[in-house]
Design a protein around this motif. Structure first.
Motif, PDB file in Angstrom:
ATOM      1  N   ASN A  64       0.749  -1.278   0.038  1.00  0.00           N
ATOM      2  CA  ASN A  64       0.050  -0.009   0.097  1.00  0.00           C
ATOM      3  C   ASN A  64       0.795   1.216   0.052  1.00  0.00           C
ATOM      4  N   THR A  65       1.737   1.313   0.704  1.00  0.00           N
ATOM      5  CA  THR A  65       2.853   2.441   0.925  1.00  0.00           C
ATOM      6  C   THR A  65       3.653   2.675  -0.332  1.00  0.00           C
ATOM      7  N   LEU A  66       4.031   1.269  -0.838  1.00  0.00           N
ATOM      8  CA  LEU A  66       4.747   1.404  -2.139  1.00  0.00           C
ATOM      9  C   LEU A  66       3.943   2.149  -3.396  1.00  0.00           C
ATOM     10  N   GLY A  67       2.420   1.868  -3.237  1.00  0.00           N
ATOM     11  CA  GLY A  67       1.878   2.438  -4.292  1.00  0.00           C
ATOM     12  C   GLY A  67       1.730   3.857  -4.256  1.00  0.00           C
ATOM     13  N   VAL A  68       2.127   4.638  -3.256  1.00  0.00           N
ATOM     14  CA  VAL A  68       1.667   6.056  -3.359  1.00  0.00           C
ATOM     15  C   VAL A  68       2.741   6.860  -2.923  1.00  0.00           C
ATOM     16  N   VAL A  69       3.945   6.237  -2.357  1.00  0.00           N
ATOM     17  CA  VAL A  69       5.091   7.102  -2.268  1.00  0.00           C
ATOM     18  C   VAL A  69       5.821   7.677  -3.530  1.00  0.00           C
ATOM     19  N   ASP A  70       6.253   8.644  -3.451  1.00  0.00           N
ATOM     20  CA  ASP A  70       6.585   9.211  -4.999  1.00  0.00           C
ATOM     21  C   ASP A  70       7.153  10.704  -4.771  1.00  0.00           C
ATOM     22  N   GLY A  71       8.116  11.101  -5.580  1.00  0.00           N
ATOM     23  CA  GLY A  71       8.638  12.542  -5.398  1.00  0.00           C
ATOM     24  C   GLY A  71       9.500  12.625  -4.169  1.00  0.00           C
ATOM     25  N   LYS A  72       9.510  14.111  -3.787  1.00  0.00           N
ATOM     26  CA  LYS A  72      10.302  13.899  -2.468  1.00  0.00           C
ATOM     27  C   LYS A  72       9.277  13.881  -1.371  1.00  0.00           C
ATOM     28  N   THR A  73       9.915  12.943  -0.471  1.00  0.00           N
ATOM     29  CA  THR A  73       9.314  12.420   0.638  1.00  0.00           C
ATOM     30  C   THR A  73      10.062  11.993   1.851  1.00  0.00           C
ATOM     31  N   THR A  74       9.280  12.069   2.932  1.00  0.00           N
ATOM     32  CA  THR A  74       9.918  11.763   4.277  1.00  0.00           C
ATOM     33  C   THR A  74       9.473  10.368   4.636  1.00  0.00           C
ATOM     34  N   VAL A  75      10.364   9.321   5.058  1.00  0.00           N
ATOM     35  CA  VAL A  75       9.881   8.066   5.538  1.00  0.00           C
ATOM     36  C   VAL A  75      10.357   7.820   6.859  1.00  0.00           C
ATOM     37  N   TYR A  76       9.509   7.329   7.691  1.00  0.00           N
ATOM     38  CA  TYR A  76      10.081   7.033   9.095  1.00  0.00           C
ATOM     39  C   TYR A  76      10.385   5.768   9.078  1.00  0.00           C
ATOM     40  N   THR A  77      11.644   5.339   9.595  1.00  0.00           N
ATOM     41  CA  THR A  77      12.303   4.159   9.373  1.00  0.00           C
ATOM     42  C   THR A  77      12.734   3.346  10.870  1.00  0.00           C
ATOM     43  N   HIS A  78      12.673   1.996  10.301  1.00  0.00           N
ATOM     44  CA  HIS A  78      13.143   0.974  11.244  1.00  0.00           C
ATOM     45  C   HIS A  78      14.027   0.168  10.799  1.00  0.00           C
ATOM     46  N   ILE A  79      15.362   0.044  11.573  1.00  0.00           N
ATOM     47  CA  ILE A  79      16.389  -0.720  11.095  1.00  0.00           C
ATOM     48  C   ILE A  79      16.446  -1.967  11.591  1.00  0.00           C
ATOM     49  N   ASP A 136      23.331 -11.554   8.679  1.00  0.00           N
ATOM     50  CA  ASP A 136      23.638 -11.389   7.378  1.00  0.00           C
ATOM     51  C   ASP A 136      22.990 -10.278   6.775  1.00  0.00           C
ATOM     52  N   ALA A 137      22.285  -9.230   7.450  1.00  0.00           N
ATOM     53  CA  ALA A 137      21.653  -8.116   6.620  1.00  0.00           C
ATOM     54  C   ALA A 137      21.403  -7.087   7.553  1.00  0.00           C
ATOM     55  N   PHE A 138      21.358  -5.962   6.883  1.00  0.00           N
ATOM     56  CA  PHE A 138      20.998  -4.648   7.673  1.00  0.00           C
ATOM     57  C   PHE A 138      19.991  -3.937   6.938  1.00  0.00           C
ATOM     58  N   ASP A 139      18.961  -4.335   7.109  1.00  0.00           N
ATOM     59  CA  ASP A 139      17.646  -3.827   6.071  1.00  0.00           C
ATOM     60  C   ASP A 139      16.953  -2.328   6.698  1.00  0.00           C
ATOM     61  N   ILE A 140      16.590  -1.629   5.787  1.00  0.00           N
ATOM     62  CA  ILE A 140      16.013  -0.398   6.291  1.00  0.00           C
ATOM     63  C   ILE A 140      14.293  -0.489   5.902  1.00  0.00           C
TER      64      ILE A 140
END
Length: 201
Positions: free
Chosen positions: A46-61, A66-70
Motif C-alpha cells: 500500500n505504501t509502495l503504491g503511493v510513495v513518490d517524489g520528494k518524501t520523508t519516511v519514518y524508519t526501522h533498522i 547477514d543483513a542490515f535492512d531499512i
C-alpha cells in the motif's frame, strides 16, 4: 469504533526518518535518493503504491547476522504498528508488512483491540494461531502505548465488506468499495456500495 495510535516512543531508532527523492520502485521496496546516495527502503504494498517524489519516511533498522535492512513508512503511526507487530514471537518483517496491507492503521488497531482474529488471519502467512497470538500480546500493549477511542464506523464497513463477499465480489473489490461508500448505517452504505460497483462495471 475507530482507534488512533499516538506516538510515545516505542523503540530506539538510529535513523528516525530519512528525507529524499524517490528514484525508483521495485517489488517490495523503493530507492530513496539522498545527497547522491540511494537507500533501499523496504515497505508494504500500500505504501509502495503511493510513495513518490520528494518524501520523508519514518524508519526501522532491522539488523540480522547477514543483513542490515531499512523499513520505511509515510507515517509514524504505521511505523509504530509495524514495530509492535514484529515484537510478537513468530512475526517477522515480511509478515508484518502483509498485515499492514490489510487495512489502514486505525482499522488494524480496532481489529486487534476488538480481537478479530478472523480478519488478521487473512494476511499472507498468518494462520489462526498466529493471529490469536498477535491479539494476545498487543491488546494490552496498545492500550499502554496510548490508543484513543473515537467515534467511527469500522464495524459498519466490515459488515458491508462481508455482505459484498457473500454476494460473490472478490475481497479486494469488496473492501475498497465498503471503505469508500457513504452512509451511517449498514443499509445505507451497502446500497451506495452496490450502486458504486454497478456504475464502475
Amino acid at each position: 469504533m475507530v482507534y488512533w495510535l499516538f506516538i510515545v516512543g516505542y523503540t530506539y531508532r538510529m535513523w528516525y526518518s530519512i528525507t529524499g527523492e524517490v528514484q525508483e520502485k521495485k517489488k517490495g521496496f523503493f530507492v530513496l535518493l539522498v545527497n547522491g546516495l540511494g537507500y533501499k527502503i523496504y515497505t508494504n504494498t500500500n505504501t509502495l503504491g503511493v510513495v513518490d517524489g520528494k518524501t520523508t519516511v519514518y524508519t526501522h533498522i532491522h539488523v540480522r547476522e547477514d543483513a542490515f535492512d531499512i523499513f520505511g513508512f509515510l507515517t509514524e503511526e504505521t511505523l509504530l504498528l509495524f514495530e509492535m507487530l514484529i515484537s510478537v514471537s513468530g512475526v517477522g518483517p515480511k509478515t508484518a508488512l502483509g498485515i499492514l496491507d490489510l487495512d489502514n492503521v486505525s482499522n488494524l488497531t480496532a481489529i486487534i483491540l476488538e480481537k478479530r482474529a478472523d480478519i488478521l488471519s487473512r494476511a499472507s502467512g498468518i494462520g489462526k494461531k498466529t493471529a490469536e497470538r498477535i491479539i494476545l500480546e498487543l491488546h494490552t500493549k496498545m492500550k499502554e502505548f496510548g490508543v484513543v477511542e473515537s467515534t467511527g464506523n469500522h464495524d459498519v464497513r466490515n459488515e458491508v465488506e462481508e455482505v459484498l463477499v457473500n454476494l460473490g465480489y472478490i475481497r479486494a473489490v469488496a473492501r475498497k468499495t465498503a471503505q469508500e461508500a457513504k452512509g451511517d448505517t449498514i443499509e445505507e452504505r451497502l446500497r451506495n456500495a452496490l450502486r458504486s460497483i454497478g456504475t464502475n462495471r
